[in-house]
Design an enzyme around this catalytic site. Structure first.
Site, PDB file in Angstrom:
ATOM      1  N   CYS A 297       0.862  -1.186   0.000  1.00 42.73           N
ATOM      2  CA  CYS A 297       0.000   0.000   0.000  1.00 42.73           C
ATOM      3  C   CYS A 297       0.895   1.232   0.000  1.00 42.73           C
ATOM      4  O   CYS A 297       2.082   1.134  -0.367  1.00 42.73           O
ATOM      5  CB  CYS A 297      -0.991  -0.014   1.157  1.00 42.73           C
ATOM      6  SG  CYS A 297      -0.258   0.029   2.804  1.00 42.73           S
TER       7      CYS A 297
ATOM      8  N   ASN B  83       2.130   1.612   4.371  1.00 40.80           N
ATOM      9  CA  ASN B  83       2.460   0.339   5.053  1.00 40.80           C
ATOM     10  C   ASN B  83       2.132   0.390   6.554  1.00 40.80           C
ATOM     11  O   ASN B  83       2.791  -0.257   7.363  1.00 40.80           O
ATOM     12  CB  ASN B  83       3.923  -0.059   4.824  1.00 40.80           C
ATOM     13  CG  ASN B  83       4.255  -1.512   5.225  1.00 40.80           C
ATOM     14  OD1 ASN B  83       5.331  -1.792   5.716  1.00 40.80           O
ATOM     15  ND2 ASN B  83       3.342  -2.428   5.028  1.00 40.80           N
TER      16      ASN B  83
ATOM     17  N   CYS C 285      -1.605   0.880   7.337  1.00 41.37           N
ATOM     18  CA  CYS C 285      -3.044   0.582   7.450  1.00 41.37           C
ATOM     19  C   CYS C 285      -3.436  -0.684   6.678  1.00 41.37           C
ATOM     20  O   CYS C 285      -3.695  -1.726   7.269  1.00 41.37           O
ATOM     21  CB  CYS C 285      -3.871   1.770   6.944  1.00 41.37           C
ATOM     22  SG  CYS C 285      -3.643   3.291   7.896  1.00 41.37           S
ATOM     23  N   ARG C 286      -3.489  -0.610   5.347  1.00 40.33           N
ATOM     24  CA  ARG C 286      -4.088  -1.700   4.552  1.00 40.33           C
ATOM     25  C   ARG C 286      -3.169  -2.897   4.354  1.00 40.33           C
ATOM     26  O   ARG C 286      -3.589  -4.041   4.545  1.00 40.33           O
ATOM     27  CB  ARG C 286      -4.528  -1.162   3.179  1.00 40.33           C
ATOM     28  CG  ARG C 286      -5.656  -0.156   3.264  1.00 40.33           C
ATOM     29  CD  ARG C 286      -5.812   0.622   1.975  1.00 40.33           C
ATOM     30  NE  ARG C 286      -4.636   1.451   1.696  1.00 40.33           N
ATOM     31  CZ  ARG C 286      -4.405   2.099   0.578  1.00 40.33           C
ATOM     32  NH1 ARG C 286      -5.286   2.021  -0.405  1.00 40.33           N
ATOM     33  NH2 ARG C 286      -3.328   2.839   0.435  1.00 40.33           N
ATOM     34  N   SER C 287      -1.921  -2.664   3.919  1.00 41.69           N
ATOM     35  CA  SER C 287      -1.094  -3.839   3.587  1.00 41.69           C
ATOM     36  C   SER C 287      -0.675  -4.651   4.821  1.00 41.69           C
ATOM     37  O   SER C 287      -0.652  -5.889   4.736  1.00 41.69           O
ATOM     38  CB  SER C 287       0.102  -3.471   2.705  1.00 41.69           C
ATOM     39  OG  SER C 287       0.978  -2.579   3.337  1.00 41.69           O
TER      40      SER C 287
ATOM     41  N   ASP D 285      -8.533   3.869   1.265  1.00 42.79           N
ATOM     42  CA  ASP D 285      -7.521   4.035   2.302  1.00 42.79           C
ATOM     43  C   ASP D 285      -8.161   4.511   3.615  1.00 42.79           C
ATOM     44  O   ASP D 285      -8.629   5.656   3.698  1.00 42.79           O
ATOM     45  CB  ASP D 285      -6.487   5.050   1.819  1.00 42.79           C
ATOM     46  CG  ASP D 285      -5.226   5.008   2.668  1.00 42.79           C
ATOM     47  OD1 ASP D 285      -5.311   4.566   3.835  1.00 42.79           O
ATOM     48  OD2 ASP D 285      -4.176   5.417   2.161  1.00 42.79           O
TER      49      ASP D 285
END
Ligand code: 4NP
Length: 153
Positions: A8, A11, A13-15, A122
């Site tokens: 993401c 690095n 939150c999402r990934s 995001d």
């Protein structure tokens, strides 16, 4: 060993959420030995940081462990990872610009029937870590099915 890098922007939150949840699903199937999992950001502003509290909370309430420390995508990743799983179209474009093999790059929701090409919004900006979790969960399930089928796992 199948090497998968979730990617993401920051690095945090999402990934890292996708890495932790995919690792959880892989362990549930008894396939931990078959995978090397990691995550990274296309940006390095948050390198060295723990995942965002929203990501940690969404994982913790489902009993999913998460111990990632943020880092940026490296040239070594580009040479060694089998699959780059981007969270949104901007991450995918950045990976291709960095030189990732296009055949190894997908977006997480490409692996969900009917959601190909869609972004995982995001939560750093939307604040909605629960919506993010549901999308990441669906993506991880689809990705695991696809990789198991491709690698006869
Ligand atoms: P992520 O979210 O890409 O899901 O980790 C973000 C985290 C931080 C920033 C942007 C996105 N930031 O600009 O600091």
């Amino acid at each position: 060993m199948v090497r998968v890098l979730f990617v993401c922007l920051g690095n945090i939150c999402r990934s890292p959420m996708a890495e932790a949840l995919f690792a959880h699903r892989v362990a549930e199937c008894g396939l931990g030995h078959a995978f090397a999992l990691d995550s990274a950001g296309t940006g390095s502003w948050h390198a060295g940081e723990e995942p965002h509290p929203g990501t940690r909370k969404a994982l913790k309430r489902r009993g999913v462990a998460c111990s990632h420390i943020a880092r940026a995508v490296t040239p070594d990743d580009l040479a060694t990872q089998d699959y780059f799983v981007a969270m949104d179209a901007a991450n995918k474009a950045d990976l291709l610009r960095l030189g990732a093999d296009p055949g190894r790059v997908s977006m997480l929701l490409d692996h969900v029937p009917g959601m190909a090409g869609e972004d995982v919004p995001d939560p750093y900006y939307t604040g909605d870590f629960e919506h993010c979790y549901r999308l990441v969960d669906a993506g991880c399930r689809g990705l695991l099915e696809r990789v198991r089928s491709l690698h006869s796992l």
